[in-house]
Scaffold this active site. Structure first.
Site, mmCIF file in Angstrom:
data_model
loop_
_atom_site.group_PDB
_atom_site.id
_atom_site.type_symbol
_atom_site.label_atom_id
_atom_site.label_comp_id
_atom_site.label_asym_id
_atom_site.label_seq_id
_atom_site.Cartn_x
_atom_site.Cartn_y
_atom_site.Cartn_z
ATOM 1 C CG ASP A 193 -1.836 1.058 1.242
ATOM 2 O OD1 ASP A 193 -1.386 2.178 0.411
ATOM 3 O OD2 ASP A 193 -3.066 1.074 2.053
ATOM 4 C CG HIS A 194 1.566 3.892 -3.380
ATOM 5 N ND1 HIS A 194 0.601 3.518 -4.050
ATOM 6 C CD2 HIS A 194 1.277 5.187 -3.287
ATOM 7 C CE1 HIS A 194 -0.248 4.456 -4.482
ATOM 8 N NE2 HIS A 194 0.447 5.638 -4.114
ATOM 9 C CG HIS A 224 -4.303 4.488 -0.583
ATOM 10 N ND1 HIS A 224 -3.291 3.379 -0.747
ATOM 11 C CD2 HIS A 224 -4.375 4.666 -1.928
ATOM 12 C CE1 HIS A 224 -3.033 3.261 -1.866
ATOM 13 N NE2 HIS A 224 -3.707 3.811 -2.640
#
Ligand code: NAP
Length: 513
Positions: free
Chosen positions: A204-205, A267
């Site tokens: 999950d960047h 996010h």
């Protein structure tokens, strides 16, 4: 009596390693599936170069590309070179490039081709011998999720997943982690049938972004925030991820997925968990993830889904002085699509700390501007020793953590307007990363790829977090499917009117970031 001082040495759980020292990954290779994709070109390949440029990759580090192209190693090298030249964060240095590119290999093939995976196995074995990668291999699946099972099975069949006592094998998977709870569970079974849970790195960047990690520093390294970080002082929290762009050429991916699955499930719920969680006993993976999971388990979906959830779809409008098309007119989108490009919802966290404090989440495309932020909005002071007119312009205090762009923290509070009269008005005090530090922030993917190679998992959500997030979103998606309602909003605005109405009913308004 002075308060007891707890030194790091008194806590047996605390990792006392000096984390300011750069850590360099041990000998290894990275096998990248999907090298011709958008993500690889814009983010992953440049991040690998930036890591090399910062001296964080081991000598002998090797990069193996796998794609359905009739390329030789040098053709692959050219593709990486172009991606690096166009998108790398750090300056191009010939000597770094020369040394890095010596470790490039390319294997042509499609995912169901046994011979291609046998060749891949041979290639990594050769790298172990020629470049001393020591049997340590990470497999990065930057590919459509529908191909995960084929690739995992092929990796297993060709013996690529079998590490030894002295070596490791890891797999990196990109979001989306499923489409709902049951598909996420299925996907997890597929990957866990091949890799043990601690070898699976789910990206999950957002968690690799400096400001997200700064949230931990802000909350737990300071004394002034945590005492007011609760329902006694906080009125509500707004978490926003707004994009000014449309779906671009990604209709194939986006239509049928929508804003909530694309952004809120991962996010925004991760940001909520980090904002609301209790202090972990340490920042190791298990402790951090356990605290986030407690929050996600305590999230309550609104009882009145009609009132407390909203979805919208951008219509034609103006953005940056240009006329832009509506979602339904985008190439590849069905004319009757009800996929949302905007989603907002009110969630509550049923814990003592957060009882009665709503968390409002919103995300959308073609909104007023690109911004991601967490705004913790405080209650008004219980008593104001001023006349009403003196504080007419005074709003609520807020701490706003800006995740992107212009990463930083803003505090909003009341101050006296200069002059003989007493007039109190909102002012902001701003901390910007770019201004406060000389180092520029690494890209999220630099941090995350390095963590994979180091085997450092705290910034990667584990399966339980993914499951808990789907448990929150599934009933909302089911409700939306049943009603089919999706309100149009003109591109370039801040979303559908129903989202404003949702806030107004609670006596609040969205921030204009
Ligand atoms: N782009 C982003 O910003 C972003 C952000 C977050 C997550 N993700 C996720 O990251 C992954 C990759 O995203 P992307 O935007 O790079 O997708 P993309 O541009 O569609 O690329 C997909 C890649 O997979 C390859 N591929 C697909 N089917 C294949 C097959 N049968 N055999 C061999 N190769 C095959 C494609 O190769 P060809 O060139 O041969 O088709 C291409 O290299 C996806 O899971 C996506 O959800 C992307």
């Amino acid at each position: 009596m002075s308060p007891a001082r707890v030194t790091p040495h008194e806590n047996p759980l605390r990792d006392t390693r000096d984390k300011r020292l750069p850590r360099i990954a041990g000998p290894c290779s990275l096998v990248l599936f999907g090298v011709t994709g958008d993500l690889a070109r814009k983010k992953l390949l440049p991040a690998i170069y930036d890591l090399a440029n910062r001296g964080l990759l081991p000598p002998g580090f090797s990069l193996v590309g796998f794609a359905r192209r009739d390329w030789e190693d040098q053709d692959f090298g050219k593709v990486v070179y172009e991606a690096v030249k166009e998108h790398a964060r750090t300056p191009f240095r010939d000597e770094v490039w020369r040394s890095l590119s010596e470790g490039f290999r390319f294997v042509p093939g499609v995912f169901d081709d046994d011979a291609a995976f046998d060749l891949l196995a041979e290639t990594v074995r050769e790298l172990d011998e020629q470049r001393g990668t020591g049997g340590n291999h990470a497999f990065y699946l930057s590919i459509p999720p529908g191909s995960f099972s084929t690739v995992c099975e092929q990796l297993k069949r060709s013996g690529l997943t079998a590490g030894t006592e002295e070596s490791w094998r890891r797999v990196v998977i990109e979001k989306p982690f499923g489409h709902d709870l049951s598909s996420a569970q299925e996907l997890n079974e597929i990957v866990e049938a091949v890799f043990p849970p601690d070898s699976i790195f789910r990206i999950d960047h957002y968690l690799g972004k400096e400001t997200v990690q700064n949230l931990l520093a802000l909350r737990f390294a300071n004394q002034m925030f945590e005492p007011v970080w609760n329902s006694h002082y906080v009125d509500h929290v707004q978490i926003t991820m707004a994009e000014d762009i449309g779906i671009g050429g990604r209709a194939g991916y986006y239509d049928g997925i929508g804003a909530a699955r694309d952004v809120i499930q991962n996010h925004l719920l991760q940001l909520l968990a980090l904002t609301a969680m209790e202090e972990p006993t340490s920042f190791d993976a298990d402790s951090l993830r356990a605290e986030k999971e407690k929050v996600l388990a305590a999230v309550r979906v609104p009882e009145d889904l009609a009132a407390d959830t909203v979805r919208g779809q951008y219509a034609a409008g103006w953005q940056g002085g240009e006329k832009v098309t509506g979602y339904l007119q985008e190439d590849g989108v069905a004319a009757d699509s009800t996929t949302e490009t905007y989603a907002a919802m009110r969630l509550d966290v049923a814990t003592r700390r957060w009882a009665g404090v709503p968390f409002y989440l919103r995300t959308g495309k073609r909104l007023g501007r690109r911004v991601t932020e967490i705004a913790v909005v405080f209650k008004r002071a219980p008593h104001l020793p001023f006349t009403d007119t003196e504080t007419e312009e005074l709003g609520q205090n807020a701490v706003v953590i800006r995740v992107q762009p212009d990463e930083g923290v803003t505090m909003r509070f009341g101050a006296k307007v200069p002059g003989n009269e007493m007039e109190v008005r909102d002012v902001t005090m701003d901390f910007g990363y770019g201004r406060a530090f000389t180092e520029s922030s690494p890209e999220a993917y630099e941090r995350l790829i390095l963590d994979v190679l180091l085997g450092d998992p705290p910034l990667f959500p584990r399966h339980r977090e993914v499951e808990l997030s789907w448990r929150i979103l599934d009933p909302i998606e089911e409700y939306w499917d049943r009603t089919g309602d999706v309100e149009q909003y003109p591109a370039g605005t801040w979303g559908p009117s129903a989202a404003d109405a949702m806030m107004e009913r609670d006596g609040r308004t969205w921030r204009l970031p």
